[in-house]
Design an enzyme around this catalytic site. Structure first.
Site, short mmCIF file in Angstrom:
data_model
loop_
_atom_site.label_atom_id
_atom_site.label_comp_id
_atom_site.label_asym_id
_atom_site.label_seq_id
_atom_site.Cartn_x
_atom_site.Cartn_y
_atom_site.Cartn_z
N GLY A 86 0.75 -1.16 -0.21
CA GLY A 86 -0.12 0.19 0.19
C GLY A 86 0.53 1.66 0.16
O GLY A 86 0.06 2.24 -0.03
N GLY A 120 -0.67 5.70 1.61
CA GLY A 120 1.30 5.75 0.23
C GLY A 120 2.39 6.49 0.92
O GLY A 120 3.52 6.29 0.96
N ARG A 177 6.23 -12.86 0.83
CA ARG A 177 5.13 -13.25 2.85
C ARG A 177 4.61 -14.79 2.67
O ARG A 177 3.82 -14.98 1.48
CB ARG A 177 4.20 -11.99 2.92
CG ARG A 177 5.23 -10.47 2.86
CD ARG A 177 4.52 -9.50 2.14
NE ARG A 177 5.53 -8.06 1.84
CZ ARG A 177 5.33 -6.70 3.06
NH1 ARG A 177 5.28 -7.65 3.79
NH2 ARG A 177 6.28 -6.47 2.37
N ASP A 245 1.06 -11.29 7.13
CA ASP A 245 1.57 -10.84 5.52
C ASP A 245 3.00 -9.70 6.15
O ASP A 245 3.18 -9.61 5.00
CB ASP A 245 0.83 -9.85 5.17
CG ASP A 245 0.12 -8.96 6.50
OD1 ASP A 245 -0.87 -9.38 7.48
OD2 ASP A 245 0.87 -7.58 6.74
N ASN A 246 3.73 -10.49 7.35
CA ASN A 246 5.25 -9.43 7.87
C ASN A 246 5.40 -10.74 7.91
O ASN A 246 6.76 -10.64 8.25
CB ASN A 246 4.67 -8.61 9.10
CG ASN A 246 3.40 -7.22 9.00
OD1 ASN A 246 3.88 -7.46 7.88
ND2 ASN A 246 3.01 -6.93 10.23
N ASP A 255 9.14 -6.16 7.79
CA ASP A 255 8.39 -5.00 8.50
C ASP A 255 8.22 -4.88 9.99
O ASP A 255 7.77 -5.20 10.90
CB ASP A 255 7.02 -6.30 8.09
CG ASP A 255 6.75 -5.51 6.65
OD1 ASP A 255 7.31 -5.21 5.52
OD2 ASP A 255 4.70 -5.02 6.02
P1 AMP Z 1 1.66 -2.64 8.23
O1 AMP Z 1 1.12 -2.91 9.40
O2 AMP Z 1 2.50 -1.79 7.74
O3 AMP Z 1 2.26 -4.47 8.21
O4 AMP Z 1 0.98 -3.11 6.82
C1 AMP Z 1 -0.41 -3.82 7.09
C2 AMP Z 1 -1.03 -3.17 5.33
O5 AMP Z 1 -1.47 -2.02 5.78
C3 AMP Z 1 0.52 -3.40 4.15
O6 AMP Z 1 -1.09 -3.95 2.82
C4 AMP Z 1 0.28 -2.30 4.38
O7 AMP Z 1 0.96 -1.39 2.89
C5 AMP Z 1 -0.42 -1.44 4.26
N1 AMP Z 1 -0.38 0.34 4.93
C6 AMP Z 1 0.35 0.44 6.11
N2 AMP Z 1 0.05 1.82 6.15
C7 AMP Z 1 -0.14 2.43 5.01
C8 AMP Z 1 0.05 3.51 4.54
N3 AMP Z 1 0.10 4.89 4.97
N4 AMP Z 1 -0.74 4.06 3.26
C9 AMP Z 1 -1.00 2.90 1.95
N5 AMP Z 1 -0.94 1.92 2.93
C10 AMP Z 1 -0.89 1.67 4.22
MG MG Z 2 3.44 -5.19 6.59
#
Ligand code: AMP
Ligand code: MG
Length: 488
Positions: A86, A120, A177, A245-246, A255
């Site tokens: 994302g 993003g 992942r 996913d991590n 991550d």
């Molecule tokens: P995370 O908890 O950082 O592993 O993120 C989990 C999911 O949320 C993944 O698909 C990331 O790409 C998405 N994500 C986290 N933060 C953002 C953000 N600021 N903008 C877009 N997608 C995000």
């Molecule tokens: Mg992640």
């Protein structure tokens, strides 16, 4: 660099070709020369001259093939459906100096079709934490992603408050992942066959010619995950958000968000303040690793010749691999041979740490001040601090324990014990407060502290002149912790 952009040749449902959205007015934060060397980046003048432009998304070299990957996942135990990159992009795949595949992944460079409600972007605070942590774990000898460098910018990003936008060029042996397979199983099951081949060919080529390549590959993922988590437990690392996913299919730490390094020893410690139930508490990590693999493996039953029994056999070595690696490591931390008496002493020692809320890193290191005091003045000081923190009841427990421990040590060649202890008990880990001080200075445009912590963590097993007292002191038991949450 030796490019090997293969992901972009896979079925187009698996990713979206996506250029980065640049940050405004980017400036260098920090650059990891050693990583640049390992990648061959350093030999490419175009890359070296333009690294800030590249990491900020302003410039994409012609050999890069930026794309956002699709994946899914279980978050905090619940099926979360489609997630995907994302705010990160796979920029290029290369072979490093050791012929190992490495992904260059740019985090914080704008929206993708998988951004959902997000913007993003990544903030400076979490970018610095990720940058320093990947470096710290790598230098501690734990499989982990690392980073080439990061930039800071004038782009403003809204979290709980307005923060500075930053971007990080992450380097990892893979960005696949467990959640990639979960995505395929839900949204494009016809791709599982070729995707499994791709994972084996690219990341586990040693099993390509085995009698049962899929089972060999899956068993290797299980074993690598178990060993990685054993390494985390030994060093006192809590990942904080072990969603499927991590977790990488290579058993490499990926991550970094609400991670932390254990300070005062408490097995139930929850570093991530967003983790209200403590699902990802330090002591739960081994079981969560198993849980994740257990929801992941059944998807492979779609493949011909893979049965429920095959998958049970693949998962079976998890516990023994974890235990073997953890117990062996614990004995090494004490400088003892891997045997029952040593483990008995080790668990009593951990109980002493827990009962007295002693600092995990310093207390292990302090034992060098007991075992070989003459050569370890720094550790003698740690030992003195440690013993003053013991309750009066615990003084006797410590006297008794240390006498039995020394009796064991005396039966061994001292040099071996000292060597094991020095190479398994770091002097420095990335304490939340250390990262926080580097962040506070960086928020004012000062990156010297990031650089100092970076250099300190480059040699975590040696006492260093550039350290200060704060780098190796645990917070007082009643000090409020630096709040660490999923916000990043
Ligand atoms: P995370 O908890 O950082 O592993 O993120 C989990 C999911 O949320 C993944 O698909 C990331 O790409 C998405 N994500 C986290 N933060 C953002 C953000 N600021 N903008 C877009 N997608 C995000
Ligand atoms: Mg992640």
């Amino acid at each position: 660099m030796r490019y090997q952009n293969t992901y972009v040749n896979l079925d187009t449902r698996l990713y979206h070709e996506q250029p980065p959205t640049p940050l405004d007015n980017p400036r260098a934060g920090h650059f990891n020369t050693q990583v640049a060397q390992q990648l061959g980046w350093i030999e490419d003048k175009e890359l070296m001259t333009n690294w800030v432009e590249i990491v900020s998304g302003q410039y994409v070299p012609a050999s890069f093939k930026p794309l956002a990957m699709a994946y899914a996942g279980h978050q905090f135990g619940q099926w979360a459906g489609q997630l995907g990159d994302g705010r990160g992009l796979l920029m290029a795949q290369v072979l490093d100096n050791d012929d190992q595949p490495q992904d260059l992944h740019l985090k914080g460079v704008g929206l993708t079709p998988y951004s959902r409600m997000g913007d993003g972007r990544a903030v400076l605070r979490s970018t610095i934490r990720e940058y320093l942590c990947g470096h710290a774990l790598t230098k501690l000898g734990i499989p982990s992603s690392n980073a080439l460098g990061f930039v800071v910018s004038d782009t403003r990003v809204r979290r709980e408050r307005i923060e500075t936008g930053a971007a990080l060029m992450r380097v990892a042996d893979s960005h696949i992942r467990l959640g990639h397979v979960e995505w395929i199983a839900s949204f494009a099951p016809d791709l599982l066959d070729t995707f499994t081949d791709y994972m084996i060919d690219t990341y586990y080529p040693e099993y390509r010619d085995s009698d049962a390549p899929v089972a060999a590959f899956l068993t290797a993922v299980v074993e690598r995950t178990a060993r990685m988590i054993a390494d985390w437990q030994l060093i006192g690392f809590a990942h904080g958000v072990m969603n499927t996913d991590n977790l990488s299919i290579t058993g490499s730490t990926l991550d970094f968000g609400p991670f932390g390094f254990m300070e005062r020893f408490n097995p139930a410690w929850i570093n991530n303040h967003s983790d209200h139930t403590g699902r990802y508490a330090y002591q739960n990590q081994p079981a969560i690793g198993h849980w994740n693999l257990n929801v992941w493996l059944p998807h492979f039953m779609r493949l011909e010749g893979v049965t429920r029994e095959t998958l049970a056999d693949c998962l079976a070595p998890y516990e023994a691999t974890f235990m073997q690696h953890y117990q062996q490591g614990l004995c090494r931390k004490l400088g003892l041979p891997h045997q029952r008496e040593s483990l008995g002493l080790a668990f009593e020692w951990l109980t002493l740490l827990e009962d007295n809320l002693l600092d995990y890193t310093n207390s292990f290191r302090a034992l060098l001040g007991l075992v070989a005091p003459a050569d370890h003045p720094y550790e003698q000081k740690l030992l003195a601090t440690m013993t003053t923190e013991l309750s009066s009841d615990a003084q006797q427990v410590w006297q008794d324990w240390s006498a039995r421990y020394l009796a064991q040590i005396e039966q061994l060649p001292l040099e071996q014990a000292v060597n094991d202890m020095q190479t398994n008990n770091p002097v420095y880990v990335l304490r939340n407060s250390m990262a926080q001080r580097a962040i506070t200075a960086a928020d004012q445009g000062q990156f010297e502290e990031v650089d100092r912590v970076f250099r300190l963590l480059a040699n975590p097993y040696s006492v260093q002149d550039i350290a200060n007292d704060l780098d190796s002191s645990a917070p007082a038991p009643d000090t409020p912790q630096v709040p660490i949450s999923c916000s990043s």
